[in-house]
Design an enzyme around this catalytic site. Structure first.
Site, PDB file in Angstrom:
ATOM      1  N   PHE A   1      -2.456  16.065   3.849  1.00  0.00           N
ATOM      2  CA  PHE A   1      -2.813  15.668   2.584  1.00  0.00           C
ATOM      3  C   PHE A   1      -1.407  15.485   1.832  1.00  0.00           C
ATOM      4  O   PHE A   1      -0.950  16.618   1.623  1.00  0.00           O
ATOM      5  CB  PHE A   1      -3.902  15.991   1.868  1.00  0.00           C
ATOM      6  CG  PHE A   1      -4.347  15.266   0.644  1.00  0.00           C
ATOM      7  CD1 PHE A   1      -5.286  14.347   0.921  1.00  0.00           C
ATOM      8  CD2 PHE A   1      -3.941  15.731  -0.517  1.00  0.00           C
ATOM      9  CE1 PHE A   1      -5.544  13.516  -0.285  1.00  0.00           C
ATOM     10  CE2 PHE A   1      -4.248  14.607  -1.697  1.00  0.00           C
ATOM     11  CZ  PHE A   1      -5.104  13.636  -1.434  1.00  0.00           C
TER      12      PHE A   1
ATOM     13  N   ASP B   1      -4.879   5.615   5.782  1.00  0.00           N
ATOM     14  CA  ASP B   1      -5.449   6.864   6.276  1.00  0.00           C
ATOM     15  C   ASP B   1      -6.409   6.430   7.228  1.00  0.00           C
ATOM     16  O   ASP B   1      -6.195   6.157   8.529  1.00  0.00           O
ATOM     17  CB  ASP B   1      -5.862   7.525   5.100  1.00  0.00           C
ATOM     18  CG  ASP B   1      -6.384   8.979   5.367  1.00  0.00           C
ATOM     19  OD1 ASP B   1      -5.934   9.547   6.461  1.00  0.00           O
ATOM     20  OD2 ASP B   1      -7.228   9.577   4.546  1.00  0.00           O
TER      21      ASP B   1
ATOM     22  N   LYS C   1      -0.992   7.439   8.344  1.00  0.00           N
ATOM     23  CA  LYS C   1      -1.564   8.412   9.137  1.00  0.00           C
ATOM     24  C   LYS C   1      -2.173   8.038  10.229  1.00  0.00           C
ATOM     25  O   LYS C   1      -3.478   8.015  10.249  1.00  0.00           O
ATOM     26  CB  LYS C   1      -2.106   9.550   8.117  1.00  0.00           C
ATOM     27  CG  LYS C   1      -1.797  10.481   7.322  1.00  0.00           C
ATOM     28  CD  LYS C   1      -2.552  11.398   6.781  1.00  0.00           C
ATOM     29  CE  LYS C   1      -2.975  10.866   5.236  1.00  0.00           C
ATOM     30  NZ  LYS C   1      -3.626  12.247   4.409  1.00  0.00           N
TER      31      LYS C   1
ATOM     32  N   ARG D   1       1.661  12.480  -9.230  1.00  0.00           N
ATOM     33  CA  ARG D   1       2.209  11.120  -8.959  1.00  0.00           C
ATOM     34  C   ARG D   1       3.482  10.834  -9.263  1.00  0.00           C
ATOM     35  O   ARG D   1       4.430  10.035  -8.671  1.00  0.00           O
ATOM     36  CB  ARG D   1       1.273   9.994  -9.696  1.00  0.00           C
ATOM     37  CG  ARG D   1      -0.147   9.806  -9.255  1.00  0.00           C
ATOM     38  CD  ARG D   1      -0.555   8.450  -9.949  1.00  0.00           C
ATOM     39  NE  ARG D   1      -2.052   8.510 -10.020  1.00  0.00           N
ATOM     40  CZ  ARG D   1      -2.830   8.131  -8.980  1.00  0.00           C
ATOM     41  NH1 ARG D   1      -2.249   7.667  -7.745  1.00  0.00           N
ATOM     42  NH2 ARG D   1      -4.130   7.994  -8.953  1.00  0.00           N
TER      43      ARG D   1
ATOM     44  N   GLU E   1       0.828  -1.156  -0.022  1.00  0.00           N
ATOM     45  CA  GLU E   1      -0.110   0.209   0.042  1.00  0.00           C
ATOM     46  C   GLU E   1       0.800   1.155   0.042  1.00  0.00           C
ATOM     47  O   GLU E   1       1.908   1.219   0.446  1.00  0.00           O
ATOM     48  CB  GLU E   1      -0.991  -0.035   1.404  1.00  0.00           C
ATOM     49  CG  GLU E   1      -2.433  -0.296   1.173  1.00  0.00           C
ATOM     50  CD  GLU E   1      -3.212   0.593   0.071  1.00  0.00           C
ATOM     51  OE1 GLU E   1      -2.706   1.497  -0.426  1.00  0.00           O
ATOM     52  OE2 GLU E   1      -4.343   0.578   0.184  1.00  0.00           O
ATOM     53  N   ASP E   2       0.411   2.439  -0.474  1.00  0.00           N
ATOM     54  CA  ASP E   2       1.075   3.518  -0.570  1.00  0.00           C
ATOM     55  C   ASP E   2       0.785   4.238   0.905  1.00  0.00           C
ATOM     56  O   ASP E   2       1.849   4.899   1.580  1.00  0.00           O
ATOM     57  CB  ASP E   2       0.677   4.496  -1.655  1.00  0.00           C
ATOM     58  CG  ASP E   2      -1.014   4.654  -1.734  1.00  0.00           C
ATOM     59  OD1 ASP E   2      -1.726   3.953  -0.847  1.00  0.00           O
ATOM     60  OD2 ASP E   2      -1.510   5.360  -2.437  1.00  0.00           O
TER      61      ASP E   2
HETATM   62  P1  IMP Z   1      -8.264   4.911   3.540  1.00  0.00           P
HETATM   63  O1  IMP Z   1      -9.213   3.933   3.170  1.00  0.00           O
HETATM   64  O2  IMP Z   1      -8.838   6.130   4.262  1.00  0.00           O
HETATM   65  O3  IMP Z   1      -7.127   4.395   4.503  1.00  0.00           O
HETATM   66  O4  IMP Z   1      -7.623   5.625   2.296  1.00  0.00           O
HETATM   67  C1  IMP Z   1      -7.020   4.678   1.511  1.00  0.00           C
HETATM   68  C2  IMP Z   1      -6.472   5.476   0.144  1.00  0.00           C
HETATM   69  O5  IMP Z   1      -6.957   6.927   0.090  1.00  0.00           O
HETATM   70  C3  IMP Z   1      -4.851   5.283  -0.137  1.00  0.00           C
HETATM   71  O6  IMP Z   1      -4.473   4.239  -0.471  1.00  0.00           O
HETATM   72  C4  IMP Z   1      -4.741   6.493  -1.101  1.00  0.00           C
HETATM   73  O7  IMP Z   1      -5.164   6.136  -2.456  1.00  0.00           O
HETATM   74  C5  IMP Z   1      -5.808   7.548  -0.485  1.00  0.00           C
HETATM   75  N1  IMP Z   1      -5.279   8.761   0.363  1.00  0.00           N
HETATM   76  C6  IMP Z   1      -5.261   8.793   1.543  1.00  0.00           C
HETATM   77  N2  IMP Z   1      -4.582   9.735   2.284  1.00  0.00           N
HETATM   78  C7  IMP Z   1      -4.243  10.146   1.139  1.00  0.00           C
HETATM   79  C8  IMP Z   1      -3.212  11.359   0.914  1.00  0.00           C
HETATM   80  O8  IMP Z   1      -2.795  12.162   1.746  1.00  0.00           O
HETATM   81  N3  IMP Z   1      -2.789  11.751  -0.245  1.00  0.00           N
HETATM   82  C9  IMP Z   1      -3.159  10.919  -1.284  1.00  0.00           C
HETATM   83  N4  IMP Z   1      -3.958   9.956  -1.282  1.00  0.00           N
HETATM   84  C10 IMP Z   1      -4.523   9.703  -0.098  1.00  0.00           C
END
Ligand code: IMP
Length: 177
Positions: free
Chosen positions: A151, A102, A130, A164, A98-99
């Site tokens: 962000f 959040d 995060k 990207r 995963e990148d």
């Molecule tokens: P989550 O489901 O809230 O944990 O978010 C998952 C996805 O949201 C990540 O795999 C990213 O693609 C996107 N994402 C969450 N935070 C960021 C950020 O700060 N910048 C860019 N993409 C984000």
């Protein structure tokens, strides 16, 4: 698209050193296990490409795409599979690449979905985390950097599909979060 000004949070050099360190740990833990690296599109592609080139054990790769933020910086909480795996993961050691984690909503859903397919193990490697934003109970097994609630873009991460290609992780100036 006009790119806004960004401020570097994690430099390209720091990222490369951390990616090599994470790969070293995975090399050791997965020796003899032929893991399947499951890259979550699109944000994790850059991380996957660098990470797998630091590994010395044999690995296979596959890709999944799940819905995330669209054009906003806020999580919708809705998770949909847009592209599924090509191969069966039954009996396999799956390592999700995963990148960023959040809220954790995407990964929580993904892990539960994958577990129902009978893999030997499912673990997570994420470049960024995060923790302050977490809404569900999920942690990465391997984490590169814990970052504040801002962000971020670059190194695969986008805002509106832009940024990207940045080699570093940056904060978007004037972001909503
Ligand atoms: P989550 O489901 O809230 O944990 O978010 C998952 C996805 O949201 C990540 O795999 C990213 O693609 C996107 N994402 C969450 N935070 C960021 C950020 O700060 N910048 C860019 N993409 C984000």
């Amino acid at each position: 698209m006009q790119l806004q000004e960004t401020k570097t949070l994690i430099s390209a050099g720091e990222i490369q050193a951390k990616v090599a360190e994470l790969a070293g740990r995975v090399d050791k833990d997965y020796y003899g296990k032929n893991p399947l690296l499951l890259c979550v599109l699109k944000g994790a592609v850059i991380f996957l490409a660098d990470f797998m080139r630091c590994l010395t054990i044999p690995v296979e790769i596959d890709f999944m795409a799940v819905s995330s933020y669209g054009a906003s910086t806020k999580s919708s909480g809705v998770v949909r599979i847009l592209k599924d795996l090509e191969s069966s993961i039954e009996g396999r050691h799956v390592l999700i690449v995963e990148d960023i984690i959040d809220t954790g909503l995407t990964l929580k859903y993904l892990v539960e979905n994958l577990r129902s397919r009978g893999p030997a193990t499912v673990k997570i490697v994420t470049l960024l985390d995060k923790p302050d934003r977490r809404e569900v109970d999920i942690e990465a097994d391997y984490c590169g950097f814990k970052i504040p609630n801002e962000f971020v873009v670059g190194y695969g991460l986008d805002y509106n599909e832009g940024y990207r290609q940045l080699p570093q992780v940056s904060v978007l100036k004037g972001s909503q979060k």
